[in-house]
Design an enzyme around this catalytic site. Sequence first.
Site, short mmCIF file in Angstrom:
data_model
loop_
_atom_site.label_atom_id
_atom_site.label_comp_id
_atom_site.label_asym_id
_atom_site.label_seq_id
_atom_site.Cartn_x
_atom_site.Cartn_y
_atom_site.Cartn_z
N TYR A 69 -4.61 -5.23 1.12
CA TYR A 69 -4.13 -4.43 -0.02
C TYR A 69 -5.02 -4.64 -1.25
CZ TYR A 69 0.36 -4.23 2.57
OH TYR A 69 1.34 -4.08 3.51
N HIS A 108 -1.35 -9.18 10.43
CA HIS A 108 -1.02 -7.85 9.90
C HIS A 108 -0.86 -6.78 10.98
CE1 HIS A 108 -1.45 -5.40 5.97
NE2 HIS A 108 -0.59 -4.82 6.79
C1 1BO Z 1 -2.56 -0.87 6.51
C2 1BO Z 1 -1.28 -1.37 5.92
C3 1BO Z 1 -0.03 -1.04 6.69
C4 1BO Z 1 1.23 -1.61 6.14
O1 1BO Z 1 1.16 -2.95 5.75
#
Ligand code: 1BO
Length: 272
Positions: free
Chosen positions: A47, A105
Amino acid sequence: MLFVEAKSARIPALGLGTWELDGRTCARVVEQALRLGYRHIDTAQVYDNEREVGDGLRSSGVRRDDVFVTTKVWTNHFAPHDLERSVKESLVRLRLPHVDLLLLHWPNPHVPLAETLGALAHAKRLGLTRHVGLSNFTVALIEEAVAASPEPLVCDQVEYHPYLDQSKVRAACERHGLALVAYSPIAKGRIKHDETLVGIGRAHGKTPAQVCLRWLVQQNVAAIPRTSRIERLSENIEIFDFELSQEEMSRISALAHPKGRLTDFGFAPKWD
Ligand code: 1BO
């Protein structure tokens, strides 16, 4: 504030998502959210706003130990040494000695999952995070991760809102004692004029967004709506003073449809 409990983790049921918030807006929204009573802030390496999240946290004046901070390791740091280095860099940006929750992630099929989970566990044992977990993992990948992880995994963070059926992932999380954390919980605002949600909201004096968020927390799901607008921050947190009936919960669940997913990428796993 309610909490979603998983293993030894207590995750505040409502948090602030910061995906696509940047610069001073991000710092200001984090600061305001904490002043309004939010105690859960979600960020990620990708982010590119960990520094601003740290700034907002500090200027809020809220005690660090009263806030649950999550960050996520991006997939290009899944090789063991990269993972440890990248988490230390995240902590430098956040200016924190540790986070509360560290997530993978997205699944990355190019690095053996057991190696990445070993590195994640090592980060926990070094004290860089209090808890570890997953994000965007499917049922099969949850099963594989739970079997291979040297440390207990406490959650899977996935897209979840009334238009997306996540019953299979929810069941897998429940089976393994993982919390489900919902990103895009108000379907990126698409719920605003939904007749069902407007109608249910009217009966409770609430907005469609509040109905959505309440529907999630009543399922014991933690929700992390993102907004850059201060008035929305207050709206989103005012969900702990009403209750949806079982019939209302079912009507909202029935809004799910096969094209409900909003976040998809070429590198995403084959969804359930
Ligand atoms: C690429 C980010 C998706 C949600 O965290």
